[in-house]
Design a protein around this motif. Structure first.
Motif, PDB file in Angstrom:
ATOM      1  N   THR A 152      -0.750   5.846   3.288  1.00 56.71           N
ATOM      2  CA  THR A 152       0.479   4.839   2.994  1.00 56.71           C
ATOM      3  C   THR A 152       0.130   4.235   1.674  1.00 56.71           C
ATOM      4  OG1 THR A 152       0.465   4.158   5.295  1.00 56.71           O
ATOM      5  CG2 THR A 152       1.279   2.509   3.792  1.00 56.71           C
ATOM      6  N   HIS A 153       1.146   4.271   0.745  1.00 55.82           N
ATOM      7  CA  HIS A 153       1.043   3.680  -0.405  1.00 55.82           C
ATOM      8  C   HIS A 153       2.092   2.569  -0.474  1.00 55.82           C
ATOM      9  CE1 HIS A 153      -1.255   7.304  -1.877  1.00 55.82           C
ATOM     10  NE2 HIS A 153      -0.222   8.023  -1.043  1.00 55.82           N
ATOM     11  N   THR A 154       1.777   1.414  -0.981  1.00 56.24           N
ATOM     12  CA  THR A 154       2.694   0.178  -1.137  1.00 56.24           C
ATOM     13  C   THR A 154       2.802  -0.300  -2.494  1.00 56.24           C
ATOM     14  OG1 THR A 154       1.948  -0.521   0.968  1.00 56.24           O
ATOM     15  CG2 THR A 154       3.123  -2.110  -0.308  1.00 56.24           C
ATOM     16  N   VAL A 184      19.824  -3.523   5.589  1.00 58.27           N
ATOM     17  CA  VAL A 184      18.479  -4.184   6.212  1.00 58.27           C
ATOM     18  C   VAL A 184      17.655  -3.092   6.662  1.00 58.27           C
ATOM     19  CG1 VAL A 184      17.633  -5.730   7.850  1.00 58.27           C
ATOM     20  CG2 VAL A 184      19.802  -6.190   6.554  1.00 58.27           C
ATOM     21  N   SER A 185      16.257  -3.062   6.298  1.00 58.59           N
ATOM     22  CA  SER A 185      15.456  -2.116   6.496  1.00 58.59           C
ATOM     23  C   SER A 185      15.768  -0.730   6.442  1.00 58.59           C
ATOM     24  CB  SER A 185      15.029  -2.307   8.105  1.00 58.59           C
ATOM     25  OG  SER A 185      14.452  -3.597   8.357  1.00 58.59           O
ATOM     26  N   PRO A 186      15.843  -0.299   5.114  1.00 55.13           N
ATOM     27  CA  PRO A 186      16.259   1.128   4.846  1.00 55.13           C
ATOM     28  C   PRO A 186      15.323   2.085   4.855  1.00 55.13           C
ATOM     29  CG  PRO A 186      16.476  -0.048   2.824  1.00 55.13           C
ATOM     30  CD  PRO A 186      16.096  -1.145   3.965  1.00 55.13           C
ATOM     31  N   LYS A 187      15.239   3.174   5.462  1.00 53.71           N
ATOM     32  CA  LYS A 187      14.224   3.982   5.367  1.00 53.71           C
ATOM     33  C   LYS A 187      14.834   5.622   5.142  1.00 53.71           C
ATOM     34  CE  LYS A 187      12.065   5.193   9.690  1.00 53.71           C
ATOM     35  NZ  LYS A 187      11.313   5.005  10.585  1.00 53.71           N
ATOM     36  N   ILE A 188      14.180   6.367   4.250  1.00 54.49           N
ATOM     37  CA  ILE A 188      14.564   7.632   4.014  1.00 54.49           C
ATOM     38  C   ILE A 188      13.343   8.393   4.513  1.00 54.49           C
ATOM     39  CG2 ILE A 188      14.860   9.381   2.253  1.00 54.49           C
ATOM     40  CD1 ILE A 188      15.916   7.385   0.569  1.00 54.49           C
ATOM     41  N   THR A 189      13.572   9.332   5.459  1.00 56.62           N
ATOM     42  CA  THR A 189      12.573  10.398   5.924  1.00 56.62           C
ATOM     43  C   THR A 189      12.809  11.728   5.594  1.00 56.62           C
ATOM     44  OG1 THR A 189      12.377   9.203   7.882  1.00 56.62           O
ATOM     45  CG2 THR A 189      11.536  11.113   8.072  1.00 56.62           C
ATOM     46  N   GLU A 220       7.829   9.341   4.266  1.00 60.61           N
ATOM     47  CA  GLU A 220       8.744   8.159   4.582  1.00 60.61           C
ATOM     48  C   GLU A 220       8.710   7.133   3.246  1.00 60.61           C
ATOM     49  OE1 GLU A 220       8.921   7.847   9.204  1.00 60.61           O
ATOM     50  OE2 GLU A 220       7.885   6.253   8.037  1.00 60.61           O
ATOM     51  N   ILE A 221      10.076   6.769   2.777  1.00 60.86           N
ATOM     52  CA  ILE A 221      10.156   5.694   1.745  1.00 60.86           C
ATOM     53  C   ILE A 221      11.066   4.432   2.353  1.00 60.86           C
ATOM     54  CG2 ILE A 221      10.800   5.094  -0.253  1.00 60.86           C
ATOM     55  CD1 ILE A 221      10.740   8.226  -1.313  1.00 60.86           C
ATOM     56  N   SER A 222      10.289   3.263   2.514  1.00 61.24           N
ATOM     57  CA  SER A 222      11.142   2.344   2.991  1.00 61.24           C
ATOM     58  C   SER A 222      10.997   1.022   2.205  1.00 61.24           C
ATOM     59  CB  SER A 222      10.640   2.150   4.378  1.00 61.24           C
ATOM     60  OG  SER A 222       9.247   1.547   4.587  1.00 61.24           O
ATOM     61  N   ILE A 243       8.079  -1.886  -1.849  1.00 60.66           N
ATOM     62  CA  ILE A 243       8.319  -0.712  -1.135  1.00 60.66           C
ATOM     63  C   ILE A 243       7.001   0.336  -0.626  1.00 60.66           C
ATOM     64  CG2 ILE A 243       9.301   1.698  -2.071  1.00 60.66           C
ATOM     65  CD1 ILE A 243      10.833   0.296  -4.294  1.00 60.66           C
ATOM     66  N   VAL A 244       7.416   0.858   0.622  1.00 64.52           N
ATOM     67  CA  VAL A 244       6.322   1.643   1.168  1.00 64.52           C
ATOM     68  C   VAL A 244       6.569   3.024   1.360  1.00 64.52           C
ATOM     69  CG1 VAL A 244       4.889   1.566   3.489  1.00 64.52           C
ATOM     70  CG2 VAL A 244       5.766  -0.512   2.670  1.00 64.52           C
ATOM     71  N   TYR A 245       5.641   3.850   0.813  1.00 65.67           N
ATOM     72  CA  TYR A 245       5.728   5.486   0.942  1.00 65.67           C
ATOM     73  C   TYR A 245       4.687   5.646   1.844  1.00 65.67           C
ATOM     74  CZ  TYR A 245       5.127  10.196  -0.446  1.00 65.67           C
ATOM     75  OH  TYR A 245       5.059  11.543  -0.513  1.00 65.67           O
ATOM     76  N   ASN A 246       4.959   6.538   3.040  1.00 65.53           N
ATOM     77  CA  ASN A 246       4.028   6.988   3.920  1.00 65.53           C
ATOM     78  C   ASN A 246       4.059   8.600   3.878  1.00 65.53           C
ATOM     79  OD1 ASN A 246       3.333   4.539   5.283  1.00 65.53           O
ATOM     80  ND2 ASN A 246       5.284   4.265   6.184  1.00 65.53           N
TER      81      ASN A 246
END
Length: 141
Positions: free
Chosen positions: A113-115, A61-66, A75-77, A100-103
């Motif tokens: 921010t790219h979604t 749940v709510s994974p995020k790679i920084t 960040e990819i979440s 998928i969100v890329y910051n």
């Protein structure tokens, strides 16, 4: 007498599945924290195991790679990631959801921010050459 034996077998099966799910969840949390470093971190709110009795599913749940490097922070979440293993453990499917969100925050301070959104869920199918529990250095995980 046969009913009692059958009930006992069912209770033992359920208990073993719950214990196995708890052990797998603990290993996932340990492995995620083990691979964290100064530059890369993997975070998630919770890990859930379900799919009794044969279709194992692991939900993060709510994974995020920084990722932190010289150029800045990335960040990819996602909302959730679901890993599905069949009863044979020779294949898996990764479901990334629909968004998928890329910051990216470079050192100059401008946040980008790219979604990625899709009308259907984004899935990856994976096949293993070996039975998954034996695929790590020839020993059980």
């Amino acid at each position: 007498m046969i009913r009692k034996i059958l009930l006992l077998c069912i209770l033992v099966t359920v208990a073993l599945w719950v214990v196995g799910a708890h052990i797998i969840k603990g290993k996932i949390v340990d492995k995620a924290s083990q691979y964290n470093s100064d530059n890369i971190t993997l975070q998630f709110q919770d890990a859930k195991i379900f799919g009794f009795p044969f279709d194992w599913k692991i939900k993060l749940v709510s994974p995020k790679i920084t990722i932190v490097n010289q150029s800045g922070l990335k960040e990819i979440s996602a909302e959730e990631i679901v890993l599905s293993f069949g009863y044979s453990f020779t294949s898996a499917q990764i479901n990334l959801g629909r968004k998928i969100v890329y910051n990216e925050a470079p050192h100059n301070g401008i946040l980008q921010t790219h979604t990625i959104t899709a009308p259907l869920e984004i899935n990856w199918d994976i096949s293993f050459n070996n039975y998954l529990p034996f695929s790590y250095n020839g020993t059980r995980i």
